[in-house]
Design a protein around this motif. Structure first.
Motif, PDB file in Angstrom:
ATOM      1  N   ILE A 124       0.874  -1.165   0.000  1.00 18.81           N
ATOM      2  CA  ILE A 124       0.000   0.000   0.000  1.00 18.81           C
ATOM      3  C   ILE A 124       0.913   1.217   0.000  1.00 18.81           C
ATOM      4  O   ILE A 124       1.618   1.484   0.968  1.00 18.81           O
ATOM      5  N   ILE A 125       0.886   1.937  -1.120  1.00 13.89           N
ATOM      6  CA  ILE A 125       1.875   2.974  -1.388  1.00 13.89           C
ATOM      7  C   ILE A 125       1.206   4.344  -1.415  1.00 13.89           C
ATOM      8  O   ILE A 125       0.426   4.651  -2.321  1.00 13.89           O
ATOM      9  N   ALA A 126       1.533   5.165  -0.432  1.00 12.00           N
ATOM     10  CA  ALA A 126       0.965   6.507  -0.323  1.00 12.00           C
ATOM     11  C   ALA A 126       1.847   7.522  -1.053  1.00 12.00           C
ATOM     12  O   ALA A 126       3.049   7.317  -1.212  1.00 12.00           O
ATOM     13  N   MET A 127       1.234   8.605  -1.447  1.00 10.53           N
ATOM     14  CA  MET A 127       1.968   9.657  -2.142  1.00 10.53           C
ATOM     15  C   MET A 127       2.622  10.658  -1.180  1.00 10.53           C
ATOM     16  O   MET A 127       3.594  11.294  -1.550  1.00 10.53           O
ATOM     17  N   ASP A 128       2.085  10.787   0.029  1.00  5.98           N
ATOM     18  CA  ASP A 128       2.696  11.728   0.974  1.00  5.98           C
ATOM     19  C   ASP A 128       2.380  11.345   2.423  1.00  5.98           C
ATOM     20  O   ASP A 128       1.606  10.422   2.680  1.00  5.98           O
ATOM     21  N   THR A 129       2.995  12.063   3.334  1.00  7.19           N
ATOM     22  CA  THR A 129       2.863  11.789   4.766  1.00  7.19           C
ATOM     23  C   THR A 129       1.422  11.936   5.240  1.00  7.19           C
ATOM     24  O   THR A 129       0.939  11.128   6.045  1.00  7.19           O
ATOM     25  N   SER A 130       0.703  12.943   4.746  1.00  7.06           N
ATOM     26  CA  SER A 130      -0.685  13.123   5.198  1.00  7.06           C
ATOM     27  C   SER A 130      -1.560  11.954   4.736  1.00  7.06           C
ATOM     28  O   SER A 130      -2.484  11.568   5.443  1.00  7.06           O
ATOM     29  N   ASN A 131      -1.250  11.369   3.572  1.00  2.00           N
ATOM     30  CA  ASN A 131      -1.992  10.180   3.137  1.00  2.00           C
ATOM     31  C   ASN A 131      -1.784   9.041   4.120  1.00  2.00           C
ATOM     32  O   ASN A 131      -2.738   8.334   4.464  1.00  2.00           O
ATOM     33  N   ILE A 132      -0.551   8.844   4.564  1.00  2.85           N
ATOM     34  CA  ILE A 132      -0.244   7.785   5.544  1.00  2.85           C
ATOM     35  C   ILE A 132      -1.088   7.989   6.801  1.00  2.85           C
ATOM     36  O   ILE A 132      -1.691   7.045   7.325  1.00  2.85           O
ATOM     37  N   GLU A 133      -1.128   9.221   7.280  1.00  3.76           N
ATOM     38  CA  GLU A 133      -1.911   9.523   8.484  1.00  3.76           C
ATOM     39  C   GLU A 133      -3.397   9.271   8.249  1.00  3.76           C
ATOM     40  O   GLU A 133      -4.072   8.660   9.078  1.00  3.76           O
ATOM     41  N   ASN A 134      -3.915   9.730   7.112  1.00  2.00           N
ATOM     42  CA  ASN A 134      -5.340   9.556   6.799  1.00  2.00           C
ATOM     43  C   ASN A 134      -5.719   8.089   6.619  1.00  2.00           C
ATOM     44  O   ASN A 134      -6.842   7.693   6.932  1.00  2.00           O
ATOM     45  N   MET A 135      -4.798   7.276   6.107  1.00  2.00           N
ATOM     46  CA  MET A 135      -5.072   5.857   5.858  1.00  2.00           C
ATOM     47  C   MET A 135      -5.292   5.076   7.148  1.00  2.00           C
ATOM     48  O   MET A 135      -5.946   4.032   7.130  1.00  2.00           O
ATOM     49  N   LYS A 136      -4.779   5.563   8.253  1.00  2.00           N
ATOM     50  CA  LYS A 136      -4.862   4.834   9.521  1.00  2.00           C
ATOM     51  C   LYS A 136      -6.301   4.592   9.968  1.00  2.00           C
ATOM     52  O   LYS A 136      -6.569   3.636  10.687  1.00  2.00           O
ATOM     53  N   GLN A 137      -7.242   5.427   9.517  1.00  2.00           N
ATOM     54  CA  GLN A 137      -8.633   5.249   9.932  1.00  2.00           C
ATOM     55  C   GLN A 137      -9.241   3.952   9.406  1.00  2.00           C
ATOM     56  O   GLN A 137     -10.239   3.480   9.925  1.00  2.00           O
ATOM     57  N   TRP A 138      -8.628   3.373   8.378  1.00  4.30           N
ATOM     58  CA  TRP A 138      -9.148   2.122   7.812  1.00  4.30           C
ATOM     59  C   TRP A 138      -8.359   0.900   8.268  1.00  4.30           C
ATOM     60  O   TRP A 138      -8.726  -0.223   7.958  1.00  4.30           O
ATOM     61  N   GLN A 139      -7.291   1.124   8.999  1.00  2.00           N
ATOM     62  CA  GLN A 139      -6.445   0.009   9.426  1.00  2.00           C
ATOM     63  C   GLN A 139      -6.944  -0.524  10.756  1.00  2.00           C
ATOM     64  O   GLN A 139      -6.956   0.184  11.750  1.00  2.00           O
TER      65      GLN A 139
END
Length: 156
Positions: free
Chosen positions: A85-100
């Protein structure tokens, strides 16, 4: 089968560009029967929309297909479906956590984390900057590095 998911904010600029470019690269390497590729956004504003006109124009110039691509929002099941799962930036990584939920065995990281000679590890959002060519160059480097990582780790 190795499953790869690219993630950005709205899934209309960076992640569909990466999806299309990585599909093209994987096909040229003869690995399209071993690797599947998709993209998603952390936001829901563009669900069902084609990639941004700037992304489409650039991909057309490079003769890279984006046929059938429509924006979607990330879902919890993506952590079970995708090994990378490859994010484009740091904020994407943070936002993705809601689904993990719980631990995931997927590799989760920024695309440019895989490119040692790039100082800023966040791919800038051309939706705001308008610089689709810069994003293409960065995504190209990241996709090359990602494919090498997958080939090494998966024995392809």
């Amino acid at each position: 089968m190795v499953n790869v998911l690219f993630v950005c904010l709205g899934n209309i600029c960076r992640s569909p560009m990466a999806e299309a470019m990585f599909r093209d690269l994987v096909k040229r390497e003869g690995l399209d029967d071993r690797i599947t590729i998709d993209s998603a956004g952390t936001g829901d504003w563009h669900i069902g929309h084609q990639p941004h006109q700037g992304t489409r124009d650039l991909l057309d110039r490079k003769e890279i297909s984006y046929e059938g691509m429509k924006a979607r929002q990330m879902v919890t099941e993506d952590y079970d479906t995708y090994q990378y799962i490859i994010a484009m930036d740091t904020s994407n990584i943070e936002n993705m956590k809601q689904w993990q939920e719980g631990n995931t065995e997927a590799y989760v990281g920024r695309l440019l984390d895989l490119v040692p000679d790039v100082q800023n590890k966040d791919v800038p959002d051309p939706y705001f900057t308008g610089n689709f060519d810069e994003v293409y160059d960065l995504v190209n480097k990241g996709c090359q590095a990602l494919l090498q990582k997958i080939k090494t780790e998966q024995g392809l």
